[in-house]
Design an enzyme around this catalytic site. Structure first.
Site, PDB file in Angstrom:
ATOM      1  CB  CYS A 157      70.660 -11.499  37.600  1.00 49.51           C
ATOM      2  SG  CYS A 157      69.140 -10.785  36.974  1.00 49.51           S
TER       3      CYS A 157
ATOM      4  CB  CYS B  56      66.845  -6.354  42.571  1.00 40.49           C
ATOM      5  SG  CYS B  56      67.636  -5.691  41.073  1.00 40.49           S
TER       6      CYS B  56
HETATM    7  N1  DGL Z   1      69.975  -7.183  38.949  1.00 38.00           N
HETATM    8  C1  DGL Z   1      68.884  -7.958  38.527  1.00 38.00           C
HETATM    9  C2  DGL Z   1      68.169  -8.665  39.639  1.00 38.00           C
HETATM   10  O1  DGL Z   1      68.801  -9.045  40.586  1.00 38.00           O
HETATM   11  C3  DGL Z   1      68.100  -7.535  37.340  1.00 38.00           C
HETATM   12  C4  DGL Z   1      67.395  -6.232  37.396  1.00 38.00           C
HETATM   13  C5  DGL Z   1      66.751  -5.957  36.055  1.00 38.00           C
HETATM   14  O2  DGL Z   1      67.426  -6.072  35.042  1.00 38.00           O
HETATM   15  O3  DGL Z   1      65.549  -5.633  36.048  1.00 38.00           O
HETATM   16  O4  DGL Z   1      67.002  -8.918  39.583  1.00 38.00           O
END
Ligand code: DGL
Length: 302
Positions: free
Chosen positions: A69, A200
């Site tokens: 993440c 993301c």
């Molecule tokens: N998948 C995550 C990222 O890479 C988080 C997205 C989120 O929860 O806003 O930032």
């Protein structure tokens, strides 16, 4: 066992790359979808969740953790490394020995890297577009990387507004998804970007839609889409090698493949290591997306 976590299903885009190069390992994937999205939450909240999830994963047997993440990496990886990775600190060693039942005295974290460096190398127009959450774009890690590698090129950024929600709802294509994607992608393409960095881990699931929308907005331009997941997977392999954690290097390690996991959302054995999926809320989309990846119904690369 490798622990992986994200605010939701996005980290599966990293997991599928890891699994390709480390098929023999066992995995536990934690989707914190009760608290998703992380993107616009205060850093302190994300740090708190990252700590709690780390401790859960270690107790369940994780020997290394992938923070799949970008937002959690931006907010928490420094804290996680200070509190759980520093084997020179007596306090850390004790904490980790307690958490892991004496199995290990530290744990390594692999975080997400914003792929601005790779994008800067291949852009022809000299304009790189970055799509990420607000938390990532305002984080020190991203700003430092961008400033370091953006010499001679222009970097334009936009929050992928509503992208995470689309993916969490399993809505990765169709007219509505195209409208949402268009609103955030258009400003980058209008600024001349020919290379789009997916900052993301949810966004790679929208790659086809991003391509389709880009070809409507800028039909003459060849657009490259960069997902850092394959590079993160290779980095994990290197660190596991250094730490002596690779399945075929381990000697005398406990066989965790038959362990019982109460509360498991899904556990599968594909003739290789085991995979356990855990969600802090409903696991429906997590299970569905994971099985589509396993059946190769989703493209493996952007
Ligand atoms: N998948 C995550 C990222 O890479 C988080 C997205 C989120 O929860 O806003 O930032």
């Amino acid at each position: 066992m490798i622990g992986i976590f994200d605010s939701g299903v996005g980290g599966l885009s990293v997991f599928r790359e890891i699994r390709k190069i480390l098929p023999e390992e066992s995995y536990i994937y934690y989707a914190d979808n009760a608290n998703c999205p992380y993107g616009d939450k205060p850093a302190g909240f994300v740090i708190g969740r990252a700590r709690e999830i780390t401790e859960f994963l270690v107790k369940e047997g994780a020997q290394i953790i992938v923070v799949a993440c970008n937002t959690a990496t931006a907010a928490a990886i420094g804290t996680l490394r200070a509190e759980y990775s520093d084997k020179e600190s007596q306090e850390t060693r004790q904490r980790m020995l307690d958490l892991s039942g004496g199995r290990q005295d530290h744990i390594m974290f692999i975080g997400m890297e914003p792929a601005v460096k790779a994008a800067a190398k291949i852009t022809k127009s000299g304009v790189v577009g970055v799509l990420a959450t607000s938390g990532t774009l305002h984080g020190e890690k991203y700003i430092n990387t961008r400033d370091h590698y953006s010499n001679g090129i222009t970097v334009v950024e936009h929050v992928g507004k509503g992208f995470v929600e689309l993916v969490e709802n399993g809505e990765t294509s169709g007219e509505h998804a195209e409208q949402i994607v268009s609103a955030s992608l258009k400003p980058l393409l209008d600024a001349g970007a020919d290379t789009i960095v997916l900052g993301c881990t949810h966004y790679p699931f929208l790659t086809e839609t991003i391509r389709k929308v880009a070809s409507c907005i800028a039909p003459q331009r060849e657009i490259e889409i960069i997902d850092p997941a394959p590079a993160v997977a290779r980095h994990l392999l290197d660190v596991m090698n250094e730490e002596g954690l690779l399945h075929n290097l381990r000697t005398g390690a406990a066989d965790d493949s038959n362990r019982e996991y109460p509360g498991t959302a899904a556990q599968e054995t594909a003739g290789t290591g085991s995979v356990r999926l855990v969600a802090s809320s409903s696991s429906q989309i997590l299970d569905r997306l994971y099985s589509r990846i396993e059946k190769k119904e989703l493209p493996l690369r952007p």
